[in-house]
Motif scaffolding. Sequence first.
Motif: not given
Length: 296
Positions: A263-270, A294-295, A252-260
Amino acid sequence: MSLNERNRKKLEEHIFEQNVAHASTYLLETTRQGIRCEKTAIENYETPCLSRIGGDPDLPPQLEWPQTTDGTPMTFLLQLNLQELVKHDESSLLPARGMLYFFVGIDEPAYDIEHRVLFLQDDQLVSATRRHSPGETALEEQFAGYQLGARATLEPPNYAYVDYDQIETDSFSFEDYEDFRFLLTDMMDHDDVATLFGYPTGQHDDSEYEAALMLLTGKQYDYKMEKALHEITAHFAGDETKAKQEIQDTLMLVEIESDNEVGFCWWDAGVLQFFIRKEDLLAGRFDRTYCSLYSS
């Protein structure tokens, strides 16, 4: 990726202090050395080529902005100054200098997402300055830019990857293990937005199978690990040992979180995840990566 001597000692101390001695062998074998990044300041763009999430990238003027197959500008997500990160890269996987950039197209469906990872050497960054996208990007949103700070972490298996039989006893629950994991990754005191080389967030422990299958064979994963292993084994002319090693070496090179705030929101805050083969990473080749989402 075995732990270096200092991290092995640190992990042993935490295992003793948190009464997890019954799982010491398992944890020493499975804990990974990772890097976590958190927001440190709103980006003002006064200093180019800092590690940044959201906002606009710093690019040399001659570099073409990445586009999707239909010609839409991809959305910029993240740039990582490797000179800043290398002191935290205790597995010695990243190039020592240069910059990594992450761009994405439409984040649907959740697998095999169109994306681009760029790697620029220091001499290519001399003329790099803030660059606005050439038009509306694939995600059709504007994201706030934040400077990032990094730290080295120890990453024991998460919910999807942990062997419950190894860690649970009559007196030690999964909730106790989660407290131990949060303490070890120092998540209580940090609001992380990106993680490198840890365990992918998910429901099942098969993210590497999905990524390896696509990277090696070009085939999409149908959520059957044994079938994926069979197809990867066939790719290596029946060498199952080689196939299993390739899956293990899909990182896993990088995992990017949802963050208010960003402004990132990957589907349901994935989370959005980028994978790479260890062989390519060590060679500084970032033109063959895999992106998924993933969400819950």
